[in-house]
Design a protein around this motif. Structure first.
Motif, PDB file in Angstrom:
ATOM      1  N   UNK A 115       0.852  -1.179   0.000  1.00 62.34           N
ATOM      2  CA  UNK A 115       0.000   0.000   0.000  1.00 62.34           C
ATOM      3  C   UNK A 115       0.894   1.237   0.000  1.00 62.34           C
ATOM      4  N   UNK A 116       0.383   2.333  -0.536  1.00 65.62           N
ATOM      5  CA  UNK A 116       1.146   3.577  -0.492  1.00 65.62           C
ATOM      6  C   UNK A 116       1.306   4.024   0.955  1.00 65.62           C
ATOM      7  N   UNK A 117       2.475   4.550   1.243  1.00 62.78           N
ATOM      8  CA  UNK A 117       2.780   4.937   2.620  1.00 62.78           C
ATOM      9  C   UNK A 117       2.048   6.217   2.992  1.00 62.78           C
ATOM     10  N   UNK A 118       1.358   6.194   4.145  1.00 64.13           N
ATOM     11  CA  UNK A 118       0.611   7.354   4.628  1.00 64.13           C
ATOM     12  C   UNK A 118       1.149   7.888   5.949  1.00 64.13           C
ATOM     13  N   UNK A 119       1.913   7.072   6.660  1.00 60.58           N
ATOM     14  CA  UNK A 119       2.486   7.505   7.934  1.00 60.58           C
ATOM     15  C   UNK A 119       3.830   6.815   8.120  1.00 60.58           C
ATOM     16  N   UNK A 120       4.299   6.728   9.345  1.00 59.14           N
ATOM     17  CA  UNK A 120       5.613   6.152   9.591  1.00 59.14           C
ATOM     18  C   UNK A 120       5.657   4.652   9.327  1.00 59.14           C
ATOM     19  N   UNK A 121       4.505   4.002   9.337  1.00 57.00           N
ATOM     20  CA  UNK A 121       4.452   2.552   9.144  1.00 57.00           C
ATOM     21  C   UNK A 121       4.271   2.192   7.675  1.00 57.00           C
ATOM     22  N   UNK A 122       4.579   0.947   7.347  1.00 55.14           N
ATOM     23  CA  UNK A 122       4.345   0.399   6.014  1.00 55.14           C
ATOM     24  C   UNK A 122       3.245  -0.661   6.114  1.00 55.14           C
ATOM     25  N   UNK A 123       2.443  -0.788   5.050  1.00 54.11           N
ATOM     26  CA  UNK A 123       1.395  -1.798   5.010  1.00 54.11           C
ATOM     27  C   UNK A 123       1.526  -2.593   3.714  1.00 54.11           C
ATOM     28  N   UNK A 124       1.274  -3.901   3.813  1.00 57.60           N
ATOM     29  CA  UNK A 124       1.292  -4.750   2.619  1.00 57.60           C
ATOM     30  C   UNK A 124       0.220  -5.820   2.723  1.00 57.60           C
ATOM     31  N   UNK A 125      -0.247  -6.260   1.545  1.00 61.24           N
ATOM     32  CA  UNK A 125      -1.182  -7.373   1.434  1.00 61.24           C
ATOM     33  C   UNK A 125      -0.418  -8.592   0.959  1.00 61.24           C
ATOM     34  N   UNK A 126      -0.701  -9.735   1.572  1.00 69.19           N
ATOM     35  CA  UNK A 126      -0.100 -10.993   1.129  1.00 69.19           C
ATOM     36  C   UNK A 126      -1.186 -12.051   1.050  1.00 69.19           C
ATOM     37  N   UNK A 127      -1.007 -13.012   0.144  1.00 72.59           N
ATOM     38  CA  UNK A 127      -2.025 -14.042  -0.019  1.00 72.59           C
ATOM     39  C   UNK A 127      -1.394 -15.394  -0.298  1.00 72.59           C
ATOM     40  N   UNK A 128      -2.054 -16.431   0.215  1.00 69.04           N
ATOM     41  CA  UNK A 128      -1.749 -17.789  -0.216  1.00 69.04           C
ATOM     42  C   UNK A 128      -2.908 -18.256  -1.091  1.00 69.04           C
ATOM     43  N   UNK A 129      -3.214 -19.535  -1.144  1.00 70.13           N
ATOM     44  CA  UNK A 129      -4.271 -20.020  -2.030  1.00 70.13           C
ATOM     45  C   UNK A 129      -5.669 -19.608  -1.587  1.00 70.13           C
ATOM     46  N   UNK A 130      -5.862 -19.298  -0.296  1.00 73.19           N
ATOM     47  CA  UNK A 130      -7.221 -19.091   0.211  1.00 73.19           C
ATOM     48  C   UNK A 130      -7.431 -17.790   0.975  1.00 73.19           C
ATOM     49  N   UNK A 131      -6.389 -17.251   1.581  1.00 69.25           N
ATOM     50  CA  UNK A 131      -6.571 -16.151   2.528  1.00 69.25           C
ATOM     51  C   UNK A 131      -5.647 -14.982   2.205  1.00 69.25           C
ATOM     52  N   UNK A 132      -6.217 -13.766   2.231  1.00 70.28           N
ATOM     53  CA  UNK A 132      -5.439 -12.536   2.065  1.00 70.28           C
ATOM     54  C   UNK A 132      -5.278 -11.885   3.439  1.00 70.28           C
ATOM     55  N   UNK A 133      -4.072 -11.401   3.724  1.00 74.07           N
ATOM     56  CA  UNK A 133      -3.807 -10.757   5.008  1.00 74.07           C
ATOM     57  C   UNK A 133      -3.216  -9.368   4.788  1.00 74.07           C
ATOM     58  N   UNK A 134      -3.597  -8.451   5.682  1.00 79.18           N
ATOM     59  CA  UNK A 134      -3.038  -7.097   5.684  1.00 79.18           C
ATOM     60  C   UNK A 134      -2.069  -6.990   6.855  1.00 79.18           C
ATOM     61  N   UNK A 135      -0.824  -6.622   6.565  1.00 80.54           N
ATOM     62  CA  UNK A 135       0.228  -6.535   7.575  1.00 80.54           C
ATOM     63  C   UNK A 135       0.695  -5.092   7.751  1.00 80.54           C
ATOM     64  N   UNK A 136       1.016  -4.753   8.975  1.00 86.83           N
ATOM     65  CA  UNK A 136       1.606  -3.455   9.306  1.00 86.83           C
ATOM     66  C   UNK A 136       3.044  -3.686   9.755  1.00 86.83           C
ATOM     67  N   UNK A 137       3.972  -2.978   9.131  1.00 88.07           N
ATOM     68  CA  UNK A 137       5.389  -3.070   9.483  1.00 88.07           C
ATOM     69  C   UNK A 137       5.808  -1.727  10.070  1.00 88.07           C
ATOM     70  N   UNK A 138       6.239  -1.731  11.307  1.00 90.04           N
ATOM     71  CA  UNK A 138       6.545  -0.478  11.999  1.00 90.04           C
ATOM     72  C   UNK A 138       7.846  -0.594  12.779  1.00 90.04           C
ATOM     73  N   UNK A 139       8.422   0.552  13.081  1.00 87.74           N
ATOM     74  CA  UNK A 139       9.659   0.627  13.849  1.00 87.74           C
ATOM     75  C   UNK A 139       9.366   1.165  15.250  1.00 87.74           C
ATOM     76  N   UNK A 140      10.105   0.633  16.225  1.00 88.13           N
ATOM     77  CA  UNK A 140      10.023   1.124  17.593  1.00 88.13           C
ATOM     78  C   UNK A 140      11.415   1.535  18.053  1.00 88.13           C
ATOM     79  N   UNK A 141      11.528   2.787  18.482  1.00 84.16           N
ATOM     80  CA  UNK A 141      12.803   3.292  19.004  1.00 84.16           C
ATOM     81  C   UNK A 141      12.680   3.801  20.433  1.00 84.16           C
ATOM     82  N   UNK A 142      11.451   3.791  20.960  1.00 82.66           N
ATOM     83  CA  UNK A 142      11.225   4.257  22.328  1.00 82.66           C
ATOM     84  C   UNK A 142      10.258   3.314  23.040  1.00 82.66           C
TER      85      UNK A 142
END
Length: 264
Positions: A115-142
């Protein structure tokens, strides 16, 4: 993962000609992963996808894992910015079993879409044969320390031991990258999903299997709209299957899909 030197055989053509007639030479800049002949089935790469600005590269394999590589920042000692190093590795899908059909569902990642980046986190969609998942990838420094009801190790403190009121404080910590599952889009495909495509509105996406294409909203997991169905009344009359579907990059009301008969 490492970057070994690859010696290409003489018959590999690494040259091409530009429109001006100039000779262009192509060479491997970086190789990720083992170069041995003995590779586990689960480690075979099944899909790759750059994010919008090319800073991140997601790689999915047959074992249900996703490895995200991040491009190195340019420095005086390293002026080239084309090397990628591991940013995060996480397990996206697990093997499942469809008891109604007595069918095993592989964990293999069929496709990844950023997905296009809208904030500090990244989002992506992934799929296998049956299920699509939405993932959030974020950084923690504090992180916050000094809770009243828990100690610094996260263990709940006894109420009898609380003698004073503490104010939590925010302290810096070593960079930690984490992947969090935000939504799961499932139970909408009878056949194997072969492709997903994010719309230009960044709110809806397509998921296509052998005979149907569904339209989803990224905020709704329990409902999708079937917009293409080529399943014949009698499966013996089946002459083609859907091989892929893709939204237009700018027009949110246009999409294409292809079939095994060579039709778009």
């Amino acid at each position: 993962m490492h970057s070994p030197k690859i010696d290409y055989p003489p018959d590999v053509d690494m040259q091409s000609t530009s429109s001006d007639g100039d000779l262009l030479e192509w060479y491997p800049s970086q190789v990720k992963g083992p170069v041995d002949d003995e590779v586990q089935e689960a480690d075979l790469i099944s899909t790759i996808e750059f994010n919008e600005d090319g800073e991140l590269l997601a790689v999915g394999d047959k074992g249900g894992r996703i490895v995200v590589f991040q491009r190195e920042q340019q420095t005086k000692t390293s002026p080239r910015r084309n090397e990628y190093n591991v940013y995060i590795t996480f397990h996206s899908h697990e093997p499942e079993f469809d008891y109604l059909k007595s069918l095993e569902i592989e964990e293999k990642i069929n496709q990844i879409r950023w997905l296009k980046r809208k904030n500090a986190a990244h989002f992506l969609l992934s799929t296998n044969d049956k299920t699509v998942k939405l993932w959030k990838i974020s950084e923690k420094t504090k992180r916050a320390e000094g809770y009243n009801l828990r100690d610094d190790n996260g263990i709940i403190r006894s109420a009898d031991s609380l003698t004073d009121l503490r104010i939590p404080v925010i302290k810096p910590m070593e960079l930690m990258v984490e992947a969090t599952p935000k939504r799961v889009f499932g139970n909408a495909h009878t056949y194997h999903i072969n492709s997903i495509s994010l719309n230009s509105d960044q709110e809806t996406f397509l998921s296509a299997d052998d005979l149907r294409i569904n339209l989803w909203h990224t905020e709704v997991t329990d409902q999708s709209f079937n917009i293409v169905d080529i399943k014949p009344p009698n499966m013996e009359d089946l002459t083609e299957v859907i091989t892929g579907a893709e939204f237009h990059p700018r027009e949110c009301n246009l999409f294409v899909y292809s079939s095994s008969r060579g039709i778009i």
